[in-house]
Design an enzyme around this catalytic site. Sequence first.
Site, short mmCIF file in Angstrom:
data_model
loop_
_atom_site.label_atom_id
_atom_site.label_comp_id
_atom_site.label_asym_id
_atom_site.label_seq_id
_atom_site.Cartn_x
_atom_site.Cartn_y
_atom_site.Cartn_z
N ASP A 26 -10.60 10.28 3.62
CA ASP A 26 -10.45 8.83 3.58
C ASP A 26 -9.46 8.50 2.45
O ASP A 26 -9.67 8.91 1.30
CB ASP A 26 -11.84 8.24 3.30
N ILE A 27 -8.43 7.74 2.77
CA ILE A 27 -7.38 7.46 1.78
C ILE A 27 -7.93 6.66 0.58
O ILE A 27 -7.38 6.73 -0.52
CB ILE A 27 -6.19 6.73 2.44
N ASN A 40 -0.94 -5.73 8.33
CA ASN A 40 -0.30 -6.58 9.36
C ASN A 40 0.52 -7.65 8.63
O ASN A 40 0.48 -7.74 7.40
CB ASN A 40 -1.34 -7.20 10.30
N GLY A 48 -9.16 -0.80 10.75
CA GLY A 48 -8.57 0.50 10.40
C GLY A 48 -8.48 0.75 8.92
O GLY A 48 -9.36 0.41 8.13
N ASP A 50 -6.52 -0.59 6.79
CA ASP A 50 -6.39 -1.85 6.07
C ASP A 50 -7.78 -2.37 5.66
O ASP A 50 -8.02 -2.73 4.48
CB ASP A 50 -5.69 -2.86 7.01
N SER A 133 1.06 2.85 11.78
CA SER A 133 1.27 2.40 13.18
C SER A 133 0.57 3.26 14.24
O SER A 133 0.63 2.90 15.42
CB SER A 133 2.77 2.31 13.56
N TYR A 137 -1.92 0.00 16.35
CA TYR A 137 -0.56 -0.34 16.79
C TYR A 137 0.01 0.66 17.80
O TYR A 137 1.11 0.44 18.34
CB TYR A 137 0.37 -0.49 15.58
N1 AR6 Z 1 -8.07 6.63 5.57
C1 AR6 Z 1 -6.98 7.22 6.11
N2 AR6 Z 1 -6.52 6.96 7.33
C2 AR6 Z 1 -7.21 6.07 8.08
C3 AR6 Z 1 -8.36 5.39 7.59
C4 AR6 Z 1 -8.78 5.72 6.28
N3 AR6 Z 1 -9.85 5.15 5.73
N4 AR6 Z 1 -8.80 4.55 8.58
C5 AR6 Z 1 -7.97 4.69 9.63
N5 AR6 Z 1 -7.02 5.61 9.33
P1 AR6 Z 1 -4.57 1.69 11.70
P2 AR6 Z 1 -1.91 0.65 12.40
C6 AR6 Z 1 -5.88 6.08 10.13
O1 AR6 Z 1 -5.14 1.20 12.98
O2 AR6 Z 1 -1.88 1.44 13.63
C7 AR6 Z 1 -5.17 -3.12 11.03
O3 AR6 Z 1 -6.10 -3.96 11.63
C8 AR6 Z 1 -5.97 5.91 11.64
O4 AR6 Z 1 -6.71 6.97 12.23
O5 AR6 Z 1 -5.34 1.51 10.46
O6 AR6 Z 1 -0.68 0.64 11.52
C9 AR6 Z 1 -4.06 -3.88 10.32
O7 AR6 Z 1 -4.54 -5.08 9.73
C10 AR6 Z 1 -4.50 5.98 12.02
O8 AR6 Z 1 -4.07 7.34 12.09
O9 AR6 Z 1 -3.12 1.00 11.40
C11 AR6 Z 1 -3.09 -4.15 11.42
O10 AR6 Z 1 -3.46 -5.28 12.18
C12 AR6 Z 1 -3.80 5.35 10.83
O11 AR6 Z 1 -4.77 5.29 9.77
C13 AR6 Z 1 -3.20 -2.92 12.29
O12 AR6 Z 1 -4.50 -2.39 12.06
C14 AR6 Z 1 -3.30 3.93 11.09
O13 AR6 Z 1 -4.23 3.23 11.89
C15 AR6 Z 1 -2.19 -1.87 11.90
O14 AR6 Z 1 -2.24 -0.83 12.82
#
Ligand code: AR6
Length: 185
Positions: A26-27, A40, A48, A50, A133, A137
């Site tokens: 987890d980051i 976003n 996610g 964020d 993304s 996304y």
């Molecule tokens: N630590 C590391 N990586 C993670 C974590 C975490 N805790 N949680 C998810 N990931 P996403 P996007 C990974 O959906 O596609 C949000 O609602 C996940 O598995 O977080 O850029 C924003 O507000 C994936 O590989 O971001 C935007 O609306 C990566 O992080 C939208 O999502 C990115 O997934 C952005 O979408």
Amino acid sequence: MRVVFLERWKKKATMTDSRIQLTEEDITGIKADAIVNAANNSLLGGGGVDGAIHRAAGPGLLAECRGLSGCPTGEARITKGYNLPATWVIHTVGPIWRGGTQGEPELLARCYRSCFSLVQELGLRTIAFPAISTGVYGYPKEEAARIAIKETRRALAENENLASIIFVCFNNDTRLAYKKALAEP
Ligand code: AR6
């Protein structure tokens, strides 16, 4: 002359890659100078990574983000890390995948360049990135990893101050995509 150049180039390529790490965690737990948030355009939180970053950082992060008036796709903004172990959070907004013909690769590359530009400005040395993304996304993981590695190699070659770039893979597919991208020249 050409051989010397090639040898130097090869040495540089190995040196830069030794500063790239892959990790599956987890980051929000990473103690780096900065962690990157896949945000976003509103910068006011979401799901996610964020959502996880805002939850772990606490309300101070949202309060600071409110003052930023959002962020266009491909750009980046920096805030403090509040309750996170990381000192800074760099928020960048990746493109939504629409089949790859709407400028998505260039926009994703621009996200990494915008982050590295802030990193250089502030003299940061250790940075952790999520796979921007590739979650909500919908950007294909392998193509996104290839762009992340290409832009990172460029930044490492240009910025000797960078000590470590950590790609945080939240699942095995993501880790395999980065491994594949790293194996390519
Ligand atoms: N630590 C590391 N990586 C993670 C974590 C975490 N805790 N949680 C998810 N990931 P996403 P996007 C990974 O959906 O596609 C949000 O609602 C996940 O598995 O977080 O850029 C924003 O507000 C994936 O590989 O971001 C935007 O609306 C990566 O992080 C939208 O999502 C990115 O997934 C952005 O979408």
